[in-house]
Design a protein around this motif. Structure first.
Motif, PDB file in Angstrom:
ATOM      1  N   SER A   3     -53.105  23.351 -14.580  1.00  0.00           N
ATOM      2  CA  SER A   3     -52.143  22.832 -13.195  1.00  0.00           C
ATOM      3  C   SER A   3     -52.076  24.762 -12.706  1.00  0.00           C
ATOM      4  N   SER A   6     -48.751  24.193 -14.421  1.00  0.00           N
ATOM      5  CA  SER A   6     -48.033  23.821 -16.070  1.00  0.00           C
ATOM      6  C   SER A   6     -47.849  25.941 -16.250  1.00  0.00           C
ATOM      7  N   GLN A  20     -36.266  26.340 -18.577  1.00  0.00           N
ATOM      8  CA  GLN A  20     -36.392  25.329 -18.289  1.00  0.00           C
ATOM      9  C   GLN A  20     -35.440  25.218 -16.527  1.00  0.00           C
ATOM     10  N   ILE A  24     -36.924  23.117 -13.142  1.00  0.00           N
ATOM     11  CA  ILE A  24     -37.276  22.123 -12.933  1.00  0.00           C
ATOM     12  C   ILE A  24     -36.853  22.377 -11.384  1.00  0.00           C
ATOM     13  N   GLY A  27     -39.908  22.741  -9.768  1.00  0.00           N
ATOM     14  CA  GLY A  27     -41.467  21.892 -10.063  1.00  0.00           C
ATOM     15  C   GLY A  27     -42.579  22.598 -10.808  1.00  0.00           C
ATOM     16  N   HIS A  29     -43.838  22.470 -14.896  1.00  0.00           N
ATOM     17  CA  HIS A  29     -44.590  21.814 -16.197  1.00  0.00           C
ATOM     18  C   HIS A  29     -43.797  22.791 -16.902  1.00  0.00           C
ATOM     19  N   ARG A  31     -45.020  22.699 -21.041  1.00  0.00           N
ATOM     20  CA  ARG A  31     -44.894  22.291 -22.733  1.00  0.00           C
ATOM     21  C   ARG A  31     -45.101  23.553 -23.435  1.00  0.00           C
ATOM     22  N   ILE A  45     -36.931  20.021 -22.990  1.00  0.00           N
ATOM     23  CA  ILE A  45     -37.668  20.004 -22.178  1.00  0.00           C
ATOM     24  C   ILE A  45     -38.246  19.084 -23.541  1.00  0.00           C
ATOM     25  N   ASP A  47     -41.536  17.558 -22.664  1.00  0.00           N
ATOM     26  CA  ASP A  47     -43.277  17.855 -23.214  1.00  0.00           C
ATOM     27  C   ASP A  47     -43.229  18.630 -24.845  1.00  0.00           C
ATOM     28  N   SER A  66     -52.300  24.059 -19.822  1.00  0.00           N
ATOM     29  CA  SER A  66     -52.417  25.917 -18.863  1.00  0.00           C
ATOM     30  C   SER A  66     -53.423  26.547 -18.468  1.00  0.00           C
TER      31      SER A  66
END
Length: 375
Positions: A3, A6, A20, A24, A27, A29, A31, A45, A47, A66
């Protein structure tokens, strides 16, 4: 499938935790590769998994899905970063840049090549070489030091022997400085840069205690020079994301580069509440190659106060006490257990009058840390 929004983050400290917060809204993500299940960033977080940043398979697992990998710290082995890049998971900053934040000898060598003003330095291997370099001086371990760790002020041969036993091999002149400054720049792969106001940082036992943004009474030409140094270093080393360049301002009006960090930095925490775009958001924008946000201050002055482990064990329970006394304080807790001297949070106060803002930040910080106001 990867993504475009990501991101893999290596390391679960408070810097990743604050990334983090910025992620947010964008948008993005994240990991997370965490050191333990309860570390600061793993608490916020979802993930995340526990692994070892020196294990290439754990790094691969974090990077899966990612195209970009970034960091809470600078200790991932360079050979692993090159492997990730070859497999399509681009580390930002990349290994060619990050090595300068990992190894102080590499840093000093490159700064000399770039003619960036720095303290006099040498590689030393014996007490005699330290004496020949000149006492007093500072000895440092080339890798792994932070918050005063791995740094020795050496005034005698016995001091030098102790430092060399602690793996110090880098000697630097003991700079007689007026104060410490920090210049931050955000940079994206496309080359766009945004500089933040130069700030003054004040240390206590080798740990940053408070930051004033912008640095009071800093001459315009020095402010511009500091920002230009940060830009030049970021461009020459191909840094992406945030770069913080810590400097000494000497009594005779010179700037000497001390160290730097290629990630969000303690001296930029004020920007969460005191700038149009926080360093954490601009770090994410930078590493994801998104247009950078403005760094315009939202108030004339911002003071960031680091909360270190003190007399108060229940920080969350103390928040109401602090806000009752200083309602304008912006508190950021890191979800850490309290240990003496450990960074467990920070707070920021902004306003139009520096003396008032500084006093209020110190009042709030003392209440949160030790349960009583300063004085």
């Amino acid at each position: 499938m990867t993504s475009p929004l990501s991101l893999a983050v290596i390391g679960g400290g408070q810097l990743a935790r604050m990334m983090q917060q910025a992620a947010i809204g964008l948008g993005v993500h994240i990991r997370l590769l965490a050191e333990a299940p309860d570390v600061s960033a793993a608490q916020v977080i979802p993930d995340h998994f526990v692994g070892d940043y020196t294990d290439i398979d754990d790094l691969r697992r974090a990077a899966e899905g990612s195209s970009v990998v970034t960091f809470d710290h600078e200790h991932v082995p360079p050979e692993h970063l090159r492997t990730l890049a070859a497999e399509g998971h681009m580390p930002r900053p990349g290994p060619g840049a990050l090595i300068h934040a990992q190894d102080k000898i590499t840093l000093r060598t490159r700064l000399d090549e770039l003619a960036v003003p720095s303290p006099r330095w040498a590689v030393v291997a014996s007490v005699d070489e330290v004496v020949a370099f000149g006492l007093p001086c500072v000895l440092k371990t080339p890798r792994g030091g932070y918050d005063g760790k791995g740094v020795w002020v050496v005034r005698s041969e016995s001091d030098a022997a102790e430092a060399l036993a602690g793996d110090a091999v880098l000697a630097e002149e003991l700079v007689d400085f007026r104060r410490e400054l920090s210049a931050q720049v955000a940079r994206r792969p496309a080359g766009e840069t945004v500089t933040y106001p130069v700030v003054e940082s004040r240390q206590e036992n080798g740990v940053c205690k408070e930051v004033i943004a912008p640095a009071p009474d800093l001459a315009d030409e020095l402010s511009q020079q500091a920002q230009q140094i940060a830009i030049e270093v970021a461009e020459a080393l191909d840094v992406t994301g945030m770069l913080a360049v810590e400097m000494f301002e000497t009594d005779d009006g010179r700037l000497l580069v001390n160290e730097f960090a290629m990630r969000p930095h303690n001296t930029g925490h004020w920007s969460i509440d005191g700038a149009a775009t926080s360093q954490f958001e601009n770090h994410l924008r930078g590493v994801l190659d998104l247009p950078l946000g403005p760094s315009t201050p939202s108030a004339a002055w911002s003071v960031m106060y680091n909360v270190l482990g003190g007399a108060i064990d229940d920080l969350e329970g103390q928040v109401g006490v602090v806000l009752a006394a200083v309602p304008e304080a912006h508190i950021h807790l890191y979800g850490k257990s309290v240990k003496a001297g450990r960074k467990v949070g920070h707070l920021t106060v902004t306003g139009d009058d520096l003396e008032t803002v500084l006093a209020r930040a110190r009042q709030a910080g003392a209440l949160l840390q030790d349960g009583s106001p300063i004085g």
